[in-house]
Design a protein around this motif. Sequence first.
Motif, mmCIF file in Angstrom:
data_model
loop_
_atom_site.group_PDB
_atom_site.id
_atom_site.type_symbol
_atom_site.label_atom_id
_atom_site.label_comp_id
_atom_site.label_asym_id
_atom_site.label_seq_id
_atom_site.Cartn_x
_atom_site.Cartn_y
_atom_site.Cartn_z
ATOM 1 N N VAL A 192 10.781 87.115 -11.449
ATOM 2 C CA VAL A 192 12.033 86.398 -11.707
ATOM 3 C C VAL A 192 12.693 86.172 -10.356
ATOM 4 N N MET A 193 12.735 84.911 -9.914
ATOM 5 C CA MET A 193 13.250 84.608 -8.581
ATOM 6 C C MET A 193 14.553 83.832 -8.670
ATOM 7 N N VAL A 194 15.418 84.114 -7.722
ATOM 8 C CA VAL A 194 16.684 83.368 -7.622
ATOM 9 C C VAL A 194 16.623 82.455 -6.418
ATOM 10 N N THR A 195 17.052 81.221 -6.590
ATOM 11 C CA THR A 195 17.170 80.329 -5.441
ATOM 12 C C THR A 195 18.247 79.301 -5.740
ATOM 13 N N HIS A 196 18.842 78.716 -4.676
ATOM 14 C CA HIS A 196 19.685 77.551 -4.960
ATOM 15 C C HIS A 196 19.037 76.299 -4.381
ATOM 16 N N ASP A 197 17.750 76.452 -3.994
ATOM 17 C CA ASP A 197 16.994 75.343 -3.424
ATOM 18 C C ASP A 197 16.112 74.738 -4.522
ATOM 19 N N GLN A 198 16.474 73.540 -4.964
ATOM 20 C CA GLN A 198 15.754 72.945 -6.091
ATOM 21 C C GLN A 198 14.288 72.635 -5.759
ATOM 22 N N THR A 199 14.013 72.257 -4.509
ATOM 23 C CA THR A 199 12.624 71.946 -4.135
ATOM 24 C C THR A 199 11.763 73.193 -4.274
ATOM 25 N N GLU A 200 12.323 74.320 -3.815
ATOM 26 C CA GLU A 200 11.612 75.585 -3.911
ATOM 27 C C GLU A 200 11.351 75.939 -5.378
ATOM 28 N N ALA A 201 12.367 75.784 -6.204
ATOM 29 C CA ALA A 201 12.227 76.102 -7.629
ATOM 30 C C ALA A 201 11.164 75.214 -8.275
ATOM 31 N N LEU A 202 11.193 73.925 -7.952
ATOM 32 C CA LEU A 202 10.247 72.999 -8.573
ATOM 33 C C LEU A 202 8.821 73.298 -8.165
ATOM 34 N N SER A 203 8.625 73.731 -6.911
ATOM 35 C CA SER A 203 7.253 73.875 -6.432
ATOM 36 C C SER A 203 6.620 75.200 -6.834
ATOM 37 N N ILE A 204 7.402 76.188 -7.188
ATOM 38 C CA ILE A 204 6.843 77.530 -7.344
ATOM 39 C C ILE A 204 6.845 78.040 -8.792
ATOM 40 N N SER A 205 7.681 77.473 -9.660
ATOM 41 C CA SER A 205 7.969 78.118 -10.952
ATOM 42 C C SER A 205 7.106 77.621 -12.103
ATOM 43 N N ASP A 206 6.857 78.511 -13.065
ATOM 44 C CA ASP A 206 6.328 78.070 -14.360
ATOM 45 C C ASP A 206 7.467 77.482 -15.192
ATOM 46 N N ARG A 207 8.609 78.172 -15.142
ATOM 47 C CA ARG A 207 9.800 77.651 -15.826
ATOM 48 C C ARG A 207 11.005 77.859 -14.937
ATOM 49 N N ILE A 208 11.989 76.971 -15.104
ATOM 50 C CA ILE A 208 13.224 77.054 -14.326
ATOM 51 C C ILE A 208 14.398 77.178 -15.297
ATOM 52 N N VAL A 209 15.301 78.090 -14.943
ATOM 53 C CA VAL A 209 16.533 78.245 -15.715
ATOM 54 C C VAL A 209 17.654 77.653 -14.871
ATOM 55 N N VAL A 210 18.242 76.551 -15.312
ATOM 56 C CA VAL A 210 19.339 75.959 -14.546
ATOM 57 C C VAL A 210 20.652 76.530 -15.047
ATOM 58 N N MET A 211 21.396 77.152 -14.128
ATOM 59 C CA MET A 211 22.657 77.801 -14.494
ATOM 60 C C MET A 211 23.842 77.061 -13.897
ATOM 61 N N ASN A 212 24.964 77.140 -14.586
ATOM 62 C CA ASN A 212 26.203 76.516 -14.130
ATOM 63 C C ASN A 212 27.366 77.311 -14.706
#
Length: 361
Positions: A192-212
Motif C-alpha cells: 500500500v503506497m502513498v504518493t501525490h504524484d499521479q504519474t508514479e501512481a499510474l505506472s506502478i499500481s494495480d489499483r489507485i485510490v483517489v482521495m480528496n
Amino acid sequence: MAPDPLVRLEAVSKVFPGGIVGLDAVDLDIISGEFITLLGPSGCGKTTSLRVIAGFESPSSGKVLLDGRDITALRPFDRPVNTVFQDYALFPHMNVAENVGFGLSLRKLTSAEQAKRVGEALDMVGLGDKLRARVLELSGGQRQRVALARAIVCEPRVLLLDEPLSALDAHLREQMQIELKRLQSRLGTTFVMVTHDQTEALSISDRIVVMNKGRIEQIAPPATLYDRPATKFVASFIGTMNLLQSRFLGRDGERLRFAAGDLPLEATSDNGETPAAGDTRTIGVRPEDLLAAAEAADGTAPARVSGVVFHGRTLRLHAQIGQGTSVVIDAPRQAEGFQFNVGDVAHISLRRGANCPMLSA
Ligand SMILES: Nc1ncnc2c1ncn2[C@@H]1O[C@H](COP(=O)(O)OP(=O)(O)OP(=O)(O)O)[C@@H](O)[C@H]1O
Ligand SMILES: [Mg+2]
C-alpha cells in the motif's frame, strides 16, 4: 465475486483535536497480493489512512479488519504490517546489515538464521555486496533500498510505503518505481503506497485510490481511472482533461450526443443515466481526443488559438471556442505540414471513437 479482502477499513473516520477531519467515513478493501496506491493532494488523508492501518493512529469511529478479524484495538507491533517512512529512518551509527537486522533482533531467531534472512533481503534489493557498508556512505537510492530490505525482512503481510521515492531525483525515481513493482511481484506481498504524484501512481499500481478531503473519490485500475474518471475531481487530477459544459442533444444507442457551444461531442454514461433533452452536463475530453484542422468540415467548431506550447512529439494548443470556453488540444507536430500560430483559427473536432466520460460534481 470479489475475493475476500486482506485489509478492510469499515466507515473509518479520524477527527483530530481541534475538530480537523483527517478521514471521513472511509470504506476500503485491500486485496491480498495487490499493489494499491493512495493518491491525492496534500492533506487529503493519505498518511492518516496508512497510520490507521499500521495502528499508529486509532480511528475516532469505524473498524480496521485483517483477514476478517477486527484489529482496531491491536498495537502496531502485534500487526503483520510494516512501514517504510518517507525519510527512511535508518540508524546512521549502524551498518547496512545491522539496520536491516534490527527488526529481526526483537524476534526469537538464532544469529545464523538472522544473518541468512538479512542476506536474502539485501540480495532482493540488489545490495548483497553492501552488508558492511556504513549508511552514511550510501547514495539516496541505496538508502531507500536498505529501508525496503529492513521492512521486508520481517515478512509482513502488508507493506505500507509513505512517499517512499520522494527524496530521489527524477531518473532514480523512475528506476526505483520499476524495482519496487518487480520486488512486489516477486514477494507477492500486499503493498500500500502513498504518493501525490499521479504519474508514479499510474505506472506502478494495480489499483489507485483517489482521495480528496478525507474521502475516497474513486477506486479503480490506472486505465479505468484515466479513461472513465467518475468525478470532476478525479478527471482533473489524473492527467489533463478539458471539462466542457455541454448541452444534451439526444441518445444513439450507447452514445450520448452533446454540444459544447458549436462543438459536437459524444459521451458515455457509466451509470446508465440519460439526461433530459436540453440538460447540461460536464463532459471530460482529453487533449489528445481533440483534432485541429486548418479547414472547417462537418462536425468541426472554430477555435481561436491563444497559445502554442512545444511538448516534443506534440504541440499543445490553447484555444477558445464559443463564449470564451478554453480548450487544450494536443496536435501531432507533423500534421499536414501545418503549424498553428497564436491568433489562428483552428477547426477542432472530437476524434472518432474517443471515449468521453460524463462527469458528476
Ligand atoms: N496529528 C495530527 N493532528 C492534527 N491534525 C492532523 C494530524 N495529522 C494529520 N492531521 C490533519 O489531517 C489531514 C490529513 O492529513 P494527512 O497527513 O493524512 O494528509 P496527506 O494526504 O498525507 O498529506 P501530504 O500529501 O501533505 O502528506 C490534514 O488536514 C492534516 O492537517
Ligand atoms: Mg502524507
